[in-house]
Design a protein around this motif. Structure first.
Motif, PDB file in Angstrom:
ATOM      1  N   UNK A  44      -8.612  -0.074  26.499  1.00 58.35           N
ATOM      2  CA  UNK A  44      -9.132   1.293  27.019  1.00 58.35           C
ATOM      3  C   UNK A  44      -9.512   2.159  25.906  1.00 58.35           C
ATOM      4  N   UNK A  45     -10.627   2.955  26.153  1.00 58.74           N
ATOM      5  CA  UNK A  45     -11.038   3.878  25.305  1.00 58.74           C
ATOM      6  C   UNK A  45     -10.586   5.291  25.685  1.00 58.74           C
ATOM      7  N   UNK A  58      -3.957  -3.434  18.835  1.00 57.57           N
ATOM      8  CA  UNK A  58      -4.966  -3.254  18.005  1.00 57.57           C
ATOM      9  C   UNK A  58      -5.511  -1.946  18.404  1.00 57.57           C
ATOM     10  N   UNK A  59      -5.700  -1.174  17.388  1.00 57.83           N
ATOM     11  CA  UNK A  59      -5.943   0.378  17.212  1.00 57.83           C
ATOM     12  C   UNK A  59      -7.275   0.546  16.614  1.00 57.83           C
ATOM     13  N   UNK A  60      -8.398   0.906  17.310  1.00 60.63           N
ATOM     14  CA  UNK A  60      -9.615   1.155  16.817  1.00 60.63           C
ATOM     15  C   UNK A  60      -9.412   2.831  16.798  1.00 60.63           C
ATOM     16  N   UNK A 115     -11.638   6.238  15.742  1.00 64.24           N
ATOM     17  CA  UNK A 115     -13.043   7.021  14.776  1.00 64.24           C
ATOM     18  C   UNK A 115     -12.614   8.372  14.678  1.00 64.24           C
ATOM     19  N   UNK A 116     -12.913   9.137  13.584  1.00 62.51           N
ATOM     20  CA  UNK A 116     -12.342  10.312  13.091  1.00 62.51           C
ATOM     21  C   UNK A 116     -13.686  11.006  12.474  1.00 62.51           C
ATOM     22  N   UNK A 172      -3.203  -4.759  14.131  1.00 64.39           N
ATOM     23  CA  UNK A 172      -4.595  -4.674  13.712  1.00 64.39           C
ATOM     24  C   UNK A 172      -5.355  -3.495  14.032  1.00 64.39           C
ATOM     25  N   UNK A 173      -6.482  -3.315  13.466  1.00 62.42           N
ATOM     26  CA  UNK A 173      -7.083  -1.916  13.797  1.00 62.42           C
ATOM     27  C   UNK A 173      -8.246  -1.849  12.829  1.00 62.42           C
ATOM     28  N   UNK A 174      -9.122  -0.739  13.014  1.00 64.45           N
ATOM     29  CA  UNK A 174     -10.411  -0.519  12.329  1.00 64.45           C
ATOM     30  C   UNK A 174     -10.544   1.062  12.540  1.00 64.45           C
ATOM     31  N   UNK A 175     -10.868   1.527  11.256  1.00 67.08           N
ATOM     32  CA  UNK A 175     -11.189   3.112  11.161  1.00 67.08           C
ATOM     33  C   UNK A 175     -12.467   3.321  10.947  1.00 67.08           C
ATOM     34  N   UNK A 176     -13.182   4.243  11.515  1.00 71.70           N
ATOM     35  CA  UNK A 176     -14.438   4.656  11.068  1.00 71.70           C
ATOM     36  C   UNK A 176     -14.696   5.921  11.326  1.00 71.70           C
ATOM     37  N   UNK A 185     -12.011   9.472  18.601  1.00 60.97           N
ATOM     38  CA  UNK A 185     -11.912   8.283  19.611  1.00 60.97           C
ATOM     39  C   UNK A 185     -11.083   7.380  19.282  1.00 60.97           C
ATOM     40  N   UNK A 244      -9.529   3.705  20.605  1.00 63.27           N
ATOM     41  CA  UNK A 244      -9.792   2.390  21.236  1.00 63.27           C
ATOM     42  C   UNK A 244      -8.604   1.525  20.965  1.00 63.27           C
ATOM     43  N   UNK A 298      -6.404  -1.771  22.425  1.00 62.30           N
ATOM     44  CA  UNK A 298      -6.262  -3.315  22.956  1.00 62.30           C
ATOM     45  C   UNK A 298      -4.830  -3.553  22.880  1.00 62.30           C
ATOM     46  N   UNK A 324     -10.329  -6.230  15.879  1.00 64.33           N
ATOM     47  CA  UNK A 324     -10.915  -5.245  16.672  1.00 64.33           C
ATOM     48  C   UNK A 324     -11.969  -4.283  15.742  1.00 64.33           C
ATOM     49  N   UNK A 346     -14.794  -0.854  15.678  1.00 62.11           N
ATOM     50  CA  UNK A 346     -15.510   0.166  16.758  1.00 62.11           C
ATOM     51  C   UNK A 346     -16.923   0.296  16.035  1.00 62.11           C
ATOM     52  N   UNK A 367     -13.535  -1.557  29.451  1.00 64.75           N
ATOM     53  CA  UNK A 367     -13.303  -0.261  29.920  1.00 64.75           C
ATOM     54  C   UNK A 367     -14.545   0.452  29.797  1.00 64.75           C
ATOM     55  N   UNK A 416     -12.634  -5.947  20.941  1.00 62.01           N
ATOM     56  CA  UNK A 416     -11.412  -6.939  20.536  1.00 62.01           C
ATOM     57  C   UNK A 416     -11.680  -8.071  20.719  1.00 62.01           C
ATOM     58  N   UNK A 421     -16.906   4.295   5.118  1.00 60.14           N
ATOM     59  CA  UNK A 421     -17.365   4.443   6.553  1.00 60.14           C
ATOM     60  C   UNK A 421     -17.622   6.159   6.853  1.00 60.14           C
ATOM     61  N   UNK A 422     -16.789   6.847   5.874  1.00 57.19           N
ATOM     62  CA  UNK A 422     -16.737   8.149   6.355  1.00 57.19           C
ATOM     63  C   UNK A 422     -17.938   8.972   5.552  1.00 57.19           C
TER      64      UNK A 422
END
Lengths: 318, 318
Positions: free
Chosen positions: A49-50, A90-92, A94-95, A124-128, A134, A136, A138, B48, B50, B126, B138, B316-317
């Motif tokens: 889900x987003x 898993x946690x994407x 974006x901030x 796991x995850x990703x930060x951008x 935002x 995301x 999974x 995952x 973004x 999604x 993902x 990335x920031x």
């Protein structure tokens, strides 16, 4: 007030990761190229889900912690609706640069708390960087040997049962739109839905023929089951048992002049419940904690007390 | 020109889903509350990412199809870097109302084509509305009984080897920034990186002690391996074999006046390669198609020809 831009990406990742408890399902957690999670069943259940600020949440209506809870809840609810147990997440993320670090702290606390409730771990995850917050998510889950419960398995003669807090989130949303600061139960359910996670695997074990997570309204989502199964679903609204706090929320809305919708209307049409609805063949029954609210028949579509319910529209592009 | 706003969410989902081929790993694909994918190894590998328009791609520099390819490639490269085989992919997709339907068609074509190359299938997703195109991917994978190859397993005495098109994507990016429309190889690699997916499981089978996907530059990413393993990595840049097209790209950049970086500099520091680097204990060797480019020693940090490389910063920031 310290911001994400000042903290930087590595600082952010370390700060957030430290909050997430690990579980026995985590073989390799965050920090490598990819995570490794147990899948003892030889199959993995997954859903994504987003959530976008301004579309799916408002920072002035929900705390950071609420947003974290809700993001996890709506994803693990999808895992439960297949009859599976939540395992990994898993946690994407974006901030914007100017996001306060305190917001991220609260958000991560909410993620961690809802993961603990559901039984899954952040793997796991990703930060951008991005103009708007935002999220995301999974979610991963394990069927534990059970057959996955699809939307397409309902058959004429099955009963329809529900579990969870139908209507309460939508009443909370209506209260927030009306500027109300109570009653608490409805506001809390809108901000932090409470999906009945363990009921998914329990329903699967007791023979549920079809199951769905209620995200867009009971009648609307049972429409997906009816279509996928090639059957009609007949709901009896008098069988619906209102969750604690729904009546007082509806009364408060009436006082505020927005009260043309009743308790049953919220339960039939309210979105973002993350309750579960399932169908059970004759001779099988819903587990404790479920309420039988209808029957599956030959035909098509959903009726409520014999009538076609008003269409609900959750067009995400509207 | 037809837009997503005119098509609506159900139309968009149907249109996109129809493009995605399924594989033998897909037990339940898109359309239910969650997907079910095979995990024959009893463990599932997941990663995952973004991607946000304006930060990670530009619609004027990359075609929709390129963006689809790249989104899949960077995620399945992470799966390969653990030694796993790509199985499933979940696609979160946020789009503005005024996005042309033709863009979505191209994007989905790119997703489908790269999935076919990697061997994984789209199992769920999604779609939501958003101000900027946002892609959340993902990836899932299976280890097939192999031990996961982490960043932390390198030991003094191991050799360091690489496979893939090091430096070519960064050269393509530099060319695009300089306004160049060629040479093609570098531009194509920037737009559609070509990770050497099968080399991940092959390296795992031949005893790789550590492995990493090169996304932020060879020296930078081997720094992660050095830190996680508690070792030093010594690279010999004369051993690097430039990929086809890198020399002509560097020559073109020099003609354009942006040519202070050489072939080896791009190979050591270039980002978004999605090549693989791995370490191999004595007596084990890299598979065919890999080049030995250095050694693991006691100590810490990464050296190139005995010197500390200039820091690369992919904040990335920033």
């Amino acid at each position: 007030m310290r911001t994400i831009g000042e903290l930087g990406e590595p600082g952010l990742i370390g700060r957030v990761s430290a909050k997430f408890p690990q579980t026995a399902d985590v073989i390799i957690g965050p920090g490598d190229d990819a995570a490794v999670t147990s899948a003892p069943d030889n199959r993995v259940v997954s859903s994504t889900d987003l959530l976008i600020e301004g579309r799916h949440f408002r920072r002035d209506w929900s705390s950071a912690r609420d947003v974290g809870h809700k993001a996890v809840a709506q994803n693990f609810a999808d895992i439960a609706a297949m009859g599976a147990r939540p395992t990994g997440l898993l946690l994407g993320f974006a901030v914007p640069d100017d996001l306060p670090v305190a917001w991220v702290d609260g958000f991560a606390d909410g993620i961690a708390a809802e993961c603990a409730t559901a039984g899954g771990a952040v793997v796991g995850g990703d930060t951008v960087g991005a103009p708007a917050v935002t999220v995301a998510i999974t979610a991963l889950g394990d069927l534990g040997g059970a057959e996955a419960v699809r939307r397409s398995g309902a058959r004429p003669g099955d009963t329809v049962a529900v579990t969870g807090n139908l209507g309460l989130s939508a009443a909370g949303y209506a209260l927030l739109r009306a500027g109300a600061d109570g009653p608490d139960e409805a506001l809390a359910e809108h901000r932090r839905p409470s999906p009945p996670y363990p009921q998914g695997p329990r329903a699967a074990a007791l023979g549920a023929s079809a199951m769905i997570d209620i995200s867009d309204g009971l009648a609307h989502d049972l429409g997906h089951v009816a279509r996928a199964s090639g059957v009609a679903v007949a709901l009896d609204s008098s069988a619906l048992v209102p969750p604690a706090g729904l009546r007082s929320a509806v009364e408060r809305l009436a006082e505020l002049g927005g009260g043309h919708r009743g308790v049953r209307e919220f339960m039939v049409a309210g979105g973002e419940d993350h309750a579960l609805a399932a169908t059970f063949p004759p001779g099988t029954g819903p587990p404790d904690g479920w309420t039988t609210v209808g029957a599956v028949r030959e035909g098509q579509g959903v009726t409520v007390d014999g009538r076609t319910p008003p269409p609900t529209s959750w067009n995400h592009f509207g």
